[in-house]
Each structure stands twice: as structure tokens, then as C-alpha cells.
Design a protein around this motif. Structure first.
Motif, PDB file in Angstrom:
ATOM      1  N   ALA A  46       0.971  -1.219   0.205  1.00  0.00           N
ATOM      2  CA  ALA A  46      -0.285  -0.519  -0.032  1.00  0.00           C
ATOM      3  C   ALA A  46       0.856   1.273   0.069  1.00  0.00           C
ATOM      4  O   ALA A  46       0.682   2.365   0.304  1.00  0.00           O
ATOM      5  N   GLY A  47       1.931   1.364  -0.715  1.00  0.00           N
ATOM      6  CA  GLY A  47       3.060   2.315  -0.576  1.00  0.00           C
ATOM      7  C   GLY A  47       3.610   2.848   0.103  1.00  0.00           C
ATOM      8  O   GLY A  47       5.095   3.737   0.266  1.00  0.00           O
ATOM      9  N   ALA A  48       3.623   1.373   0.754  1.00  0.00           N
ATOM     10  CA  ALA A  48       4.749   1.938   2.580  1.00  0.00           C
ATOM     11  C   ALA A  48       5.972   1.107   2.548  1.00  0.00           C
ATOM     12  O   ALA A  48       5.060  -0.385   2.144  1.00  0.00           O
ATOM     13  N   PRO A  49       6.779   0.943   2.873  1.00  0.00           N
ATOM     14  CA  PRO A  49       7.495  -0.015   2.946  1.00  0.00           C
ATOM     15  C   PRO A  49       7.144  -1.334   4.083  1.00  0.00           C
ATOM     16  O   PRO A  49       7.055  -0.501   5.266  1.00  0.00           O
ATOM     17  N   LEU A  50       7.625  -1.779   4.081  1.00  0.00           N
ATOM     18  CA  LEU A  50       8.066  -3.376   5.407  1.00  0.00           C
ATOM     19  C   LEU A  50       8.023  -2.665   6.165  1.00  0.00           C
ATOM     20  O   LEU A  50       7.595  -2.840   7.851  1.00  0.00           O
ATOM     21  N   PHE A  51       9.282  -2.397   5.951  1.00  0.00           N
ATOM     22  CA  PHE A  51      10.539  -2.388   7.232  1.00  0.00           C
ATOM     23  C   PHE A  51      11.449  -1.632   6.945  1.00  0.00           C
ATOM     24  O   PHE A  51      11.886  -0.833   5.585  1.00  0.00           O
ATOM     25  N   HIS A  52      11.575   0.048   8.014  1.00  0.00           N
ATOM     26  CA  HIS A  52      12.619   0.771   7.667  1.00  0.00           C
ATOM     27  C   HIS A  52      12.644   0.868   9.268  1.00  0.00           C
ATOM     28  O   HIS A  52      12.034   1.973   9.745  1.00  0.00           O
ATOM     29  N   PHE A  53      13.940   1.613   8.062  1.00  0.00           N
ATOM     30  CA  PHE A  53      14.921   1.521  10.747  1.00  0.00           C
ATOM     31  C   PHE A  53      16.016   2.578  10.162  1.00  0.00           C
ATOM     32  O   PHE A  53      17.093   2.430   8.932  1.00  0.00           O
ATOM     33  N   ARG A  54      16.447   3.218  11.283  1.00  0.00           N
ATOM     34  CA  ARG A  54      17.235   4.042  10.973  1.00  0.00           C
ATOM     35  C   ARG A  54      18.396   4.188  11.634  1.00  0.00           C
ATOM     36  O   ARG A  54      17.563   4.391  13.321  1.00  0.00           O
TER      37      ARG A  54
END
Length: 542
Positions: free
Chosen positions: A376-384
């Protein structure tokens, strides 16, 4: 209805209410139990051993043992029968132990003619040794069936109805036994027995002795059952303490790995000093909160014991410390991220040599991990993993982790917002954090429809230090609610009784306790460890 409605006097509470309050550590409630039943237990003990002094000792031992083992009482409404059972057992044990039975058999009346009265307690002084021997000789040959009601009747100088209630007999049965008991006494002894037994009635001395004896004994906090379908009364004190302890331990572990990760992200002395300063600020405000709550609870208990009606002031003050901690956490967290961005920008300008590693370059892939899979347009994972830089935007993903993380499913970080969120300040359906707000809010301060924490605020609130609930509150300290409150210092319409336990849904809380233990451990500790490990791995720290 008043939010801070004061509880009714202890002497108006029924046995079940007093038992529940005692399980929570309320020594005043237990001393009300002592006052209520001391004459009954002393009378039963005297009927068994025939010595006033020993009967008082046995009664006192009974109350002390009851305090230690109050958690074994399965039905608080049967408190009186339970106490009577203990005192009869102790009296029987005493008689077996005292082979010579000095109070019963040792001295003839002539032996006392030249003896002075005992110089112990005031009650003992009123009855000479000779009178005691004469009294017991008049009663000794009488069967227990007749002796107990006779002693209780004259000892308390009360009605047949009261004796029947105390011994759990019908009034007709008591009348028959008293009649038969009187006939068994020689008429010349009747007046003497009545007078001397009346003199031996207990005053406040036994209550004070029990209070002193139990002062340093921890109260029973085990489960007390009110009957079929009822909540387990003592569980709130046991499980809030256990959960709060685990939450504190989990917080320490998480804080350690969070500090380690922040130091690994630092590149200059100024950045490291800033990390340490912020950490100290968190601990300072937490320490102020703990000291404040413990002190207020102590003062409130002392005021109650001294019959000074200002516990409402302490309850209000406790919520000031809660508000102080919430405000300090939010302000420090927001300003910390802003300050760290500014410091990083300045340090890059003045100490460029500290940022030569590939992982320290702005835009470096080592600073972040973003999955290629999008839903739905959002990454499954995103970490900084790097320290916040000027221009960094909050992370948005199904599962997000960083200083500011917005998750469509799960978020972990300094500020975390997601259906399931874990952070210093977290908001979500299920949120866990230093300040956790959501449908179910857990943490140092838990805010939500159901709030749980060291301090809790919610429709239903369960706290260790304090609980402020719209409908119900349960806490080992201050409990404040409109309808029901359970705790050492409660304010509500219904307090420390079965109805309050039902409204507070203690049974449901007890059943879900294991789930909350697991959630706190997994969602707080595991992400902190994984994040710290990835920071060290990606930013080149060994």
C-alpha cells in the motif's frame, strides 16, 4: 458524586472488607479485626486453659499468626470461625505442652492467702492470684459446652443474642447452655464469677500488643477468594508489584542498550557528553518521581494512623508528581532530538575529520535499512541507525524503528506511533514506554482506556505507586476513581470490597497478567538489543 469521597470508618466495615484491606498492608484495618474479636478469643482461650494471663498470650499469638497467614483464608466472610479455629488449636497445644498445668492444678486456695497480686498489666492487677484460682476452681469441672457461653456472657456483659452470634449458635441453644451452666455452679459462687470475669475484659492493651508485634512483619499478599465467581482479592497487590518490578528491570535493560547505541552513534566528545547528560536528566526526574510518591504514601499512612483527615491532599499531590514525570519525559525527548540534530550539524562543521568513515556520510546506506517490499505504498521495514541529522524526516513503514518512527503496524524508537508502539514516548492501540498512551497503555506512566504502570491513568487503571481511573482504580498506593478503588489509600464510591473488585475486573486482570509479562519483556527488551547490535555492526563500532 465526589472523586475523592473519603472511606467510611473502619469500625463500620464488614469482615471481608477488613480482610481485603489487611491483605494490602493496612495495619489499621487489621487492628480493627483485633478490637472486634479480642474478647471472644480471650474468652475461648481462658475457657480452655483456665489462666487469664496465658489466655491473653494465646489470643495475641492467634492474631499474630492470623496476620502472617491471612492469605490462606479462603473465605474472608468466615474470618471469625477461622480465628476461633486458630485459638482453639493453640489452646489445645498449650495444654499438651504444659504437662503440669500450673494454672489449673498447681495451687490450692490456701497457698495464695499470703501472696500479693501480680504487678504486670493493669487488667491482671484487678484480679488477685487467689481470685483466679477460686474462679477457675468454680469453672474447671464444667464441660466446655457450658463453660464457653457462660464465660463469654459475663466477660463481655452482653446479651444472649450477641453470645449466640459470636459462637454461631441459636439463641435458644445459648439460653439452655447458660441455664445449665448456672446450675452447675454453686449459688455462692455466681456473683463472684460474674464480677471477676467482668474485671478481666480486654481493653486496648491487647490491640496495641498485636500492633507492635506485627509492625515489622510483611503483610500477606497472596490470593484471597471471595467465593464462586468472585475476583481474587489479593492478586492486585501481588501482580502489580511483580509486573512493576519486571517493567523496571526491562526498562533498565532497554536503557542500557539504548545508551550503548547512542554512544556508538556519537563521533565527538561533545556528542557523547550530550548523550550522558540526557540520560542523567531522565534518571533525575524518575528519581524525583519515586522519592515523591514514596514520601507521600508514607505521610498518608501516618495521617490515617493518627486520624488526621488530610490524605486527600497527599492523593492530589501524588498526581502532581505523575504530571511532572509525564511532562519531563515528553519535553526531554522532543528537545533531545532537536538538540542532537543541531549538535551533529555543528560538529560536522568544526570537526570534519571525525566524520570521514563511509558510514558517517549523509545519505549512506549504512545509516538506514529500507526494505524493497512495499505494501500500500509503504515499505515493509524501515530502520535508521545513525544519530539524527538535520533534514531527517520521521520514518514511516509497516514496521519502523528510529528516533521518530511511525509504523502502520509496529514502531520502536524515541517517539513511536503505531498500533503497537514501544518507545520513550509511545502512542498506539497497544503502547509500551516510559510514557505509554493508547487503548492499552503500559509503562512507567501508562495512559489509556486500560492503563497499567508504576502510575496509571485510564478508564480502568492498575498502578504500583498510584492509579487514577474514571471507573475503577487498583494500586498498592493511591487509588482514585469515581466508582471503585482498591488499594492502601483508596478514594471512590466503593472501596476495598467485593463489589469494587468486580468493577475493577480483577479476575480479568489476573488472567491477563502472564500476557502482560511476556509483552513487556519481548517488546521492550528485544527491539533494544537488536537495534543496539545493528548500530554497532553498521557504524563500525567494535
Amino acid at each position: 458524586m465526589s472523586l475523592f469521597k473519603r472511606r467510611k470508618p473502619l469500625f463500620d466495615w464488614n469482615d471481608a472488607d477488613l480482610v481485603m484491606a489487611s491483605l494490602g498492608g493496612d495495619r489499621d484495618a487489621f487492628c480493627t479485626i483485633v478490637t472486634r474479636y479480642q474478647n471472644l478469643l480471650c474468652a475461648l482461650a481462658y475457657s480452655a486453659v483456665g489462666d487469664l494471663k496465658h489466655s491473653e498470650d494465646i489470643a495475641q499469638e492467634t492474631f499474630i499468626e492470623a496476620w502472617k497467614k491471612l492469605d490462606t483464608l479462603r473465605d474472608p466472610e468466615k474470618l471469625k470461625s477461622w480465628l476461633c479455629g486458630i485459638v482453639r488449636f493453640k489452646a489445645s497445644h498449650f495444654r499438651r505442652k504444659e504437662v503440669t498445668q500450673p494454672a489449673t492444678d498447681a495451687h490450692a486456695l490456701d497457698d495464695y492467702e499470703h501472696e500479693l497480686p501480680a504487678q504486670g498489666k493493669i487488667e491482671d492487677d484487678l484480679i488477685s492470684a487467689q481470685e483466679q484460682a477460686l474462679l477457675w476452681q468454680a469453672l474447671e469441672k464444667m464441660p466446655d459446652t457450658y463453660r464457653e457461653p457462660l464465660i463469654l456472657f459475663y466477660r463481655e456483659q452482653c446479651s444472649i443474642e450477641h453470645v449466640a452470634n459470636q459462637l454461631e449458635l441459636s439463641e435458644d441453644t445459648v439460653k439452655q447452655r447458660l441455664s445449665r451452666g448456672r446450675k452447675l455452679l454453686q449459688q455462692a459462687m455466681v456473683n463472684f464469677v460474674e464480677d471477676t470475669l467482668a474485671k478481666s475484659k480486654q481493653g486496648t492493651a491487647l490491640t496495641l500488643s498485636v500492633l507492635i508485634a506485627i509492625k515489622d512483619i510483611a503483610p500477606a499478599i497472596k490470593i484471597a477468594t471471595f467465593g464462586a465467581g468472585a475476583a481474587k482479592a489479593g492478586s492486585i497487590f501481588k501482580w502489580t508489584a511483580m509486573l512493576a518490578t519486571l517493567a523496571a528491570f526491562a526498562g533498565i535493560v532497554s536503557s542500557y542498550f539504548g545508551i550503548r547505541a547512542a554512544l556508538d552513534q556519537s563521533r565527538t566528545k561533545r556528542e557523547r557528553r550530550s548523550v550522558i547528560l540526557v540520560t542523567l536528566l531522565y534518571f533525575v526526574f524518575t528519581f524525583i518521581y519515586i522519592i515523591g510518591m514514596v514520601s507521600l504514601e508514607h505521610f498518608a499512612r501516618v495521617s490515617t494512623q493518627q486520624n488526621i483527615d488530610n490524605t486527600k491532599i497527599y492523593a492530589i499531590a501524588s498526581q502532581f508528581f505523575v504530571a511532572l514525570l509525564i511532562t519531563s519525559y515528553i519535553v526531554i525527548t522532543v528537545k533531545m532530538h532537536s538538540a542532537m540534530r543541531r549538535i551533529r550539524m555543528q560538529e560536522r562543521l568544526f570537526y570534519p575529520e571525525a566524520f570521514q568513515a563511509p558510514a558517517d556520510q549523509i545519505g549512506s546506506k549504512q545509516r538506514e535499512y529500507k526494505s524493497r517490499i512495499c505494501i500500500a505504498g509503504a515499505p515493509l521495514f524501515h530502520f535508521r541507525f545513525g544519530m539524527p541529522e538535520d533534514g531527517d524526516k520521521p520514518l514511516v513503514a509497516w514496521v519502523a524503528g528510529g528516533s521518530h518512527a511511525y509504523g502502520l503496524l509496529f514502531a520502536w524508537g524515541g517517539v513511536a506511533i503505531a498500533p503497537i508502539s514501544v518507545g520513550i514516548v509511545s502512542v498506539g492501540i497497544i503502547s509500551i514506554g516510559a510514557v505509554g498512551a493508547g487503548l492499552l497503555g503500559m509503562g512507567t506512566i501508562g495512559i489509556g482506556a486500560i492503563g497499567f504502570g508504576a502510575s496509571a491513568i485510564g478508564y480502568k487503571a492498575y498502578g504500583s505507586f498510584s492509579a487514577l481511573g474514571w471507573e475503577s482504580a487498583a494500586s498498592g498506593g493511591f487509588s482514585i476513581a469515581r466508582e471503585a478503588a482498591l488499594g492502601a489509600i483508596p478514594f471512590a464510591e466503593q472501596i476495598n470490597n467485593e463489589q469494587a473488585a468486580d468493577i475493577a475486573s480483577l479476575a480479568l486482570f489476573y488472567q491477563s497478567s502472564i500476557w502482560m509479562l511476556s509483552a513487556i519483556t519481548f517488546f521492550v527488551v528485544v527491539p533494544a538489543i537488536l537495534y543496539a547490535h545493528m548500530v554497532r555492526k553498521r557504524l563500525g563500532k567494535k
